[in-house]
Motif scaffolding. Structure first.
Motif, PDB file in Angstrom:
ATOM      1  N   HIS A  11      36.116 -76.858 127.558  1.00  0.00           N
ATOM      2  CA  HIS A  11      36.313 -76.952 129.120  1.00  0.00           C
ATOM      3  C   HIS A  11      36.806 -75.920 129.657  1.00  0.00           C
ATOM      4  N   ARG A  12      37.698 -75.258 129.246  1.00  0.00           N
ATOM      5  CA  ARG A  12      38.363 -73.807 129.771  1.00  0.00           C
ATOM      6  C   ARG A  12      37.589 -72.701 129.834  1.00  0.00           C
ATOM      7  N   ASP A  13      37.068 -72.512 128.761  1.00  0.00           N
ATOM      8  CA  ASP A  13      36.124 -71.135 128.600  1.00  0.00           C
ATOM      9  C   ASP A  13      34.712 -71.014 128.877  1.00  0.00           C
ATOM     10  N   LEU A  14      33.969 -72.286 129.085  1.00  0.00           N
ATOM     11  CA  LEU A  14      32.487 -72.177 129.015  1.00  0.00           C
ATOM     12  C   LEU A  14      32.284 -72.569 130.578  1.00  0.00           C
ATOM     13  N   PRO A  15      31.661 -71.757 131.239  1.00  0.00           N
ATOM     14  CA  PRO A  15      31.563 -72.171 132.844  1.00  0.00           C
ATOM     15  C   PRO A  15      30.589 -73.143 133.176  1.00  0.00           C
ATOM     16  N   ALA A  16      29.626 -73.402 132.149  1.00  0.00           N
ATOM     17  CA  ALA A  16      28.574 -74.292 132.306  1.00  0.00           C
ATOM     18  C   ALA A  16      29.015 -75.683 132.116  1.00  0.00           C
ATOM     19  N   MET A  17      30.047 -75.986 131.586  1.00  0.00           N
ATOM     20  CA  MET A  17      30.796 -77.583 131.279  1.00  0.00           C
ATOM     21  C   MET A  17      31.405 -77.785 132.628  1.00  0.00           C
ATOM     22  N   MET A  18      30.764 -78.792 132.853  1.00  0.00           N
ATOM     23  CA  MET A  18      31.146 -79.572 134.181  1.00  0.00           C
ATOM     24  C   MET A  18      32.456 -80.286 134.150  1.00  0.00           C
ATOM     25  N   PRO A  19      33.422 -80.056 135.189  1.00  0.00           N
ATOM     26  CA  PRO A  19      34.836 -80.726 134.941  1.00  0.00           C
ATOM     27  C   PRO A  19      34.920 -82.149 135.330  1.00  0.00           C
ATOM     28  N   TYR A  20      34.151 -82.912 134.317  1.00  0.00           N
ATOM     29  CA  TYR A  20      33.869 -84.381 134.536  1.00  0.00           C
ATOM     30  C   TYR A  20      33.815 -84.856 133.020  1.00  0.00           C
ATOM     31  N   LEU A  21      34.759 -85.978 132.898  1.00  0.00           N
ATOM     32  CA  LEU A  21      34.661 -86.320 131.519  1.00  0.00           C
ATOM     33  C   LEU A  21      34.737 -87.972 131.750  1.00  0.00           C
ATOM     34  N   HIS A  22      33.662 -88.526 130.815  1.00  0.00           N
ATOM     35  CA  HIS A  22      33.813 -90.102 130.717  1.00  0.00           C
ATOM     36  C   HIS A  22      34.520 -90.246 129.441  1.00  0.00           C
ATOM     37  N   LEU A  23      35.694 -90.872 129.535  1.00  0.00           N
ATOM     38  CA  LEU A  23      36.493 -91.233 128.226  1.00  0.00           C
ATOM     39  C   LEU A  23      37.175 -92.385 128.095  1.00  0.00           C
ATOM     40  N   PRO A  24      36.145 -93.617 127.830  1.00  0.00           N
ATOM     41  CA  PRO A  24      36.785 -94.708 127.794  1.00  0.00           C
ATOM     42  C   PRO A  24      38.069 -95.079 126.968  1.00  0.00           C
ATOM     43  N   VAL A  25      38.724 -95.903 127.506  1.00  0.00           N
ATOM     44  CA  VAL A  25      39.888 -96.515 126.788  1.00  0.00           C
ATOM     45  C   VAL A  25      39.941 -97.923 126.729  1.00  0.00           C
ATOM     46  N   GLN A  26      39.250 -98.682 127.367  1.00  0.00           N
ATOM     47  CA  GLN A  26      39.216 -99.979 127.291  1.00  0.00           C
ATOM     48  C   GLN A  26      40.370-100.901 127.636  1.00  0.00           C
ATOM     49  N   SER A  27      41.491-100.404 127.411  1.00  0.00           N
ATOM     50  CA  SER A  27      42.743-101.346 127.563  1.00  0.00           C
ATOM     51  C   SER A  27      43.856-100.432 127.614  1.00  0.00           C
ATOM     52  N   GLY A  28      44.821-100.603 128.303  1.00  0.00           N
ATOM     53  CA  GLY A  28      46.305-100.026 128.446  1.00  0.00           C
ATOM     54  C   GLY A  28      47.255-100.614 127.404  1.00  0.00           C
ATOM     55  N   SER A  29      46.982-101.746 126.794  1.00  0.00           N
ATOM     56  CA  SER A  29      47.940-102.359 126.035  1.00  0.00           C
ATOM     57  C   SER A  29      47.949-102.091 124.378  1.00  0.00           C
ATOM     58  N   ASP A  30      48.863-101.717 123.926  1.00  0.00           N
ATOM     59  CA  ASP A  30      48.715-101.153 122.425  1.00  0.00           C
ATOM     60  C   ASP A  30      48.425-102.230 121.562  1.00  0.00           C
ATOM     61  N   LYS A  31      49.083-103.570 122.071  1.00  0.00           N
ATOM     62  CA  LYS A  31      48.273-104.809 121.239  1.00  0.00           C
ATOM     63  C   LYS A  31      47.001-104.938 121.250  1.00  0.00           C
ATOM     64  N   ILE A  32      46.510-104.874 122.453  1.00  0.00           N
ATOM     65  CA  ILE A  32      45.087-105.059 122.711  1.00  0.00           C
ATOM     66  C   ILE A  32      44.167-104.049 121.920  1.00  0.00           C
ATOM     67  N   LEU A  33      44.750-102.707 122.177  1.00  0.00           N
ATOM     68  CA  LEU A  33      43.812-101.624 121.552  1.00  0.00           C
ATOM     69  C   LEU A  33      43.772-101.701 120.054  1.00  0.00           C
ATOM     70  N   ARG A  34      44.709-102.226 119.555  1.00  0.00           N
ATOM     71  CA  ARG A  34      44.756-102.535 118.010  1.00  0.00           C
ATOM     72  C   ARG A  34      44.096-103.776 117.809  1.00  0.00           C
ATOM     73  N   ALA A  35      43.884-104.884 118.495  1.00  0.00           N
ATOM     74  CA  ALA A  35      42.964-105.986 118.338  1.00  0.00           C
ATOM     75  C   ALA A  35      41.581-105.607 118.396  1.00  0.00           C
ATOM     76  N   MET A  36      41.372-104.630 119.310  1.00  0.00           N
ATOM     77  CA  MET A  36      39.941-103.959 119.430  1.00  0.00           C
ATOM     78  C   MET A  36      39.572-103.000 118.327  1.00  0.00           C
ATOM     79  N   ASN A  37      40.334-102.643 117.681  1.00  0.00           N
ATOM     80  CA  ASN A  37      40.206-101.665 116.356  1.00  0.00           C
ATOM     81  C   ASN A  37      39.699-100.177 117.257  1.00  0.00           C
TER      82      ASN A  37
END
Ligand code: SAH
Ligand code: SF4
Ligand code: F3S
Length: 449
Positions: A262-288
């Motif tokens: 992302h830093r070195d390759l100009p063709a890479m667009m500065p946009y990233l879809h990076l799902p997290v689903q939840s902000g709660s540690d408890k739920i993230l654990r239950a979601m596996n």
């Protein structure tokens, strides 16, 4: 085109994710040599293909109501003496509920899963011969891609390219590991061949697709495992390929070489879809999901250090079993801290056969609905703020297609917003500098710089 083959009308309806969009395009590619021509309406079509999605209950239910509508159209078509309409169900509902579809919807002639659609010509011929024989087929991604070497039709300067399929993550809410099978990566050479073919037809921007695209580990020419970053470098070397994107990524598969790219390759667009689903540690654990909220923050810090102007998007689920007001508040807090350029959010939908469907603490519908509204309002606010910030900036826009007004062209920004520009129709297919002058609802307005 072979003049001796009588033209037949094919209508294809696509539900679900971008991978289904790619699959639909490839189904058209393999049916074209048989004389099928795409029709934008189901009425009067000789073959109707429903490329289905199983991710949420509503997505799957839509298919059955669509089949009911098609059955009536088929009867009308036959009554007009125009021959039979073949109805085929492809995609993830086909994979998950093939037998049930046959049982519940006898109008369906043929069911074909996402790893078997390369067999469509043969399956359709067999269906025709035996009048209503119904068939289904199973996982085999390697055989599929080997059979998909036919020429690709392109519809503009941006194209999807599937590089990885399937998922081994087994998030407790998700059907994808069951509908798409185990993680599998296409060999590098086969991807480069397809990309060269696309570049030769004017494609400038590729979006590499995979359910876990950043877990890509296909074999290179020396039989060594590659990475997504290495693949990106090889693709960027192809004459004509100027822009690269990839989706969907799992936070745990964000390798350092990909972050560095992302830093070195100009063709890479500065946009990233990076799902997290939840902000709660408890739920993230239950979601596996196999990581906590702090790990997500740390990862984003590392990515932003490599590419400070990178914009983020994500997926969120509200109302996962056991989600309390406090857990939901943690999700809002995560969203505020990260700041998204856009995001998709969904109300949790229990899917038969997934572990979460049987978990205690299912959240009442009205509570989940209210949370979804709150979350979406926050995302819209962030999305608008992100777009406002772009006003006055000059961005490289890849012009895709004509706009509604004469001379107008619509393009996409590096951050994936659509931008419309007057007197730019002659630039379709090219990248040009555009000054952003206004934010208008779902898009941006710009003028040639
Ligand atoms: N592989 C991707 C997502 C694939 S599914 C990933 O890991 O992020 C696309 C999105 O649909 C998911 O990110 C999730 O937000 C949503 N989704 C999946 N299953 C769901 C369910 N049972 N109910 C509601 N949303 C769901
Ligand atoms: Fe589904 Fe999780 Fe796999 Fe994504 S990583 S496809 S959400 S099981
Ligand atoms: Fe839907 Fe299958 Fe994609 S379930 S989201 S079409 S992988």
């Amino acid at each position: 085109m072979n003049d001796h083959v009588p033209l037949k009308k094919l209508h294809i309806k696509t539900y679900g994710c971008q991978m289904n969009v790619y699959d639909s395009e490839r189904m058209v590619d393999i049916l074209r040599p048989l004389g099928y021509e795409v029709s934008d309406k189901a009425e009067g079509a000789d073959l109707v293909l429903l490329n289905t999605c199983h991710i949420r209950e509503k997505a799957a239910e839509k298919v059955y109501s669509e089949i009911g509508r098609l059955r009536e159209m088929r009867e009308e078509k036959e009554a007009r003496g125009e021959g039979r309409m073949t109805i085929a169900v492809a995609g993830c509902v086909a994979q998950a509920e093939g037998k049930e579809i046959m049982h519940r919807a006898p109008a369906v002639d043929l069911v074909v899963g996402p790893q078997a659609y390369h067999q469509l010509p043969e399956l359709i011929a067999r269906t025709h011969r035996s009048k209503g024989e119904r068939l289904s087929a199973d996982f085999a991604p390697e055989a599929k891609f080997d059979a998909l070497t036919v020429d690709r039709e392109v519809s503009g300067p941006a194209a999807f390219l599937t590089v990885q399929e399937g998922c081994d993550k087994f998030c407790t809410f998700c059907v994808v590991p069951y509908t798409r099978g185990a993680e599998w990566s296409r060999p590098v050479a086969s991807i480069l061949d397809e990309a060269r073919g696309l570049a030769a037809k004017g494609v400038r921007e590729l979006t590499l697709l995979g359910q876990n695209v950043n877990a890509y580990n296909g074999l290179d020419a020396d039989g060594q495992e590659s990475t997504l970053a290495k693949l990106m470098y090889a693709l960027a070397d192809i004459e004509g390929i100027d822009r690269l994107r990839y989706t969907t990524s799992h936070p745990n598969d964000m390798g350092q070489d990909l972050i560095d790219a992302h830093r070195d390759l100009p063709a890479m667009m500065p946009y990233l879809h990076l799902p997290v689903q939840s902000g709660s540690d408890k739920i993230l654990r239950a979601m596996n999901r196999k990581h906590g909220r702090q790990a997500y923050f740390d990862l984003i810090d590392r990515i932003k250090a490599a590419r400070p102007d990178l914009a983020l998007s994500g997926d969120f689920i509200v109302g996962f079993p056991g989600e309390t007001d406090k857990d939901f508040e943690d999700t809002l807090d995560l969203i505020r801290r990260v700041g998204y350029a856009s995001a998709f959010s969904f109300k949790y939908s229990p899917r038969p056969g997934t572990p979460a469907a049987g978990m205690p603490g299912q959240v009442p519908d009205d509570v989940a609905d209210a949370r979804l509204q709150t979350l979406q309002a926050l995302i819209i606010e962030q999305q608008q703020a992100f777009k406002e910030k772009l006003i006055g900036q000059t961005l490289d826009i890849l012009f895709d297609k004509p706009g509604r007004l004469a001379g107008q062209a619509i393009g996409r920004s590096p951050y994936l917003q659509s931008v419309f520009v007057e007197d730019a129709a002659h630039l379709i297919g090219q990248i040009h500098k555009v000054k952003i002058i206004a934010n208008s609802n779902n898009s941006l307005k710009g003028e040639l710089a």
